[in-house]
Scaffold this active site. Sequence first.
Site, mmCIF file in Angstrom:
data_model
loop_
_atom_site.group_PDB
_atom_site.id
_atom_site.type_symbol
_atom_site.label_atom_id
_atom_site.label_comp_id
_atom_site.label_asym_id
_atom_site.label_seq_id
_atom_site.Cartn_x
_atom_site.Cartn_y
_atom_site.Cartn_z
ATOM 1 N N TYR A 58 2.616 10.206 0.652
ATOM 2 C CA TYR A 58 3.770 9.709 1.390
ATOM 3 C C TYR A 58 5.071 10.171 0.735
ATOM 4 O O TYR A 58 5.548 9.580 -0.232
ATOM 5 C CB TYR A 58 3.751 8.181 1.471
ATOM 6 C CG TYR A 58 2.476 7.595 2.049
ATOM 7 C CD1 TYR A 58 1.676 8.333 2.935
ATOM 8 C CD2 TYR A 58 2.067 6.319 1.724
ATOM 9 C CE1 TYR A 58 0.516 7.801 3.460
ATOM 10 C CE2 TYR A 58 0.903 5.775 2.250
ATOM 11 C CZ TYR A 58 0.132 6.522 3.109
ATOM 12 O OH TYR A 58 -1.027 5.981 3.629
ATOM 13 N N LYS A 95 -3.796 5.786 -3.612
ATOM 14 C CA LYS A 95 -4.904 6.660 -3.223
ATOM 15 C C LYS A 95 -4.990 7.874 -4.131
ATOM 16 O O LYS A 95 -4.007 8.256 -4.781
ATOM 17 C CB LYS A 95 -4.714 7.081 -1.757
ATOM 18 C CG LYS A 95 -4.516 5.863 -0.844
ATOM 19 C CD LYS A 95 -4.186 6.244 0.582
ATOM 20 C CE LYS A 95 -3.905 5.001 1.407
ATOM 21 N NZ LYS A 95 -2.578 4.435 1.129
ATOM 22 N N ASP A 139 0.831 -1.203 0.000
ATOM 23 C CA ASP A 139 0.000 0.000 0.000
ATOM 24 C C ASP A 139 0.863 1.250 0.000
ATOM 25 O O ASP A 139 1.864 1.340 0.728
ATOM 26 C CB ASP A 139 -0.900 0.019 1.234
ATOM 27 C CG ASP A 139 -1.700 1.314 1.315
ATOM 28 O OD1 ASP A 139 -2.585 1.508 0.457
ATOM 29 O OD2 ASP A 139 -1.413 2.138 2.212
#
Length: 339
Positions: free
Chosen positions: A59, A85, A54
């Site tokens: 990030y 995402k 993930d």
Amino acid sequence: MQASLKRTFGRSGLEVTAMGFGTAPLGNQFRAVPEEDARGVIQHAWDSGLRYFDTAPMYGHGLSEHRLGESLRAFPRDEYVLSTKVGRLLKPVPQGGLTSFFWVDMPPFEVVHDYSYDGCMRSFEDSLQRMGVSRIDILFIHDIDTFTHGTELQKVHFRTAMDGGYKALEKLRSEGVVKAIGVGCNEWQVCEAALRERDFDCFLLAGRYTLLEQDALDTFLPLCEERNVSVVLGGGFNSGILATGAVKGAHYNYSEASPEILARVARIEAVCATFEVSLAAAALQFVLAHPAIATNVPGTRSQKHLDQNVALIGRPIPAEFWAALKKEGLIRDDAPTPG
């Protein structure tokens, strides 16, 4: 329980390992991870049998996606499940012009929240390019919660995501470009509201179902079971305290733990001591007992940390331990427990 055990991911047709590999630390968030170490820990995750990875544009302003994609190219694409995402676009900024609350080096981008149809489509395409892949298996709408945006702005972003972002994800799913769509955030109430409005397959819930918090049992997790919707559980240590224990300076929900939380964790630790059970092992295994939770994804920075988590998930815990926690009122009576 083994970290590499394959578990069905709701109605998507996917299978994920009981422990996934969360890559937020590889975005150099909070402290730098050298390139060689980042490649090494991803390889080690693969060698340990983990097959769910993930990431997110947030990030490290794209660094996590870039590093993960570079390493995953060494592995057969059909043998792992990949999630990322949408909801944050990365805008280039002039050198020296980047402002951030992080204090380590990241790529020179700033984050722009965009939950619209066009914004989510662009975010998806950008992620494909950063990772160098032709498809993403699971796509989450990221952080449409009050924790991230505050009460008033959250309402605006939530509505945009439901009316615009969802349509983008549903189109990608209908075309077979992604196999599962969902929402990833810090509040189960927001996940439940999204599920009651739209046809989502899954959710990534950070820190809201743990040894310390089980309010999601009231309505959200039963609704997931009813609709065969899977949950990815992140933040199972409540940002630290369920790994470190009730020590001075322990963190709970990204802040220093209150005296009340410290006292509750100390009571859980006392039961752990009675049965010679690791607090961290109990925290990792507890969440996986719920039938709606398919995988537990602790953020992993180093090979040593990864080995510890893999071992903790596989450590035997007697049924009497869980019964004792319930008897002491430390976990809910209706909380499913391992075994």
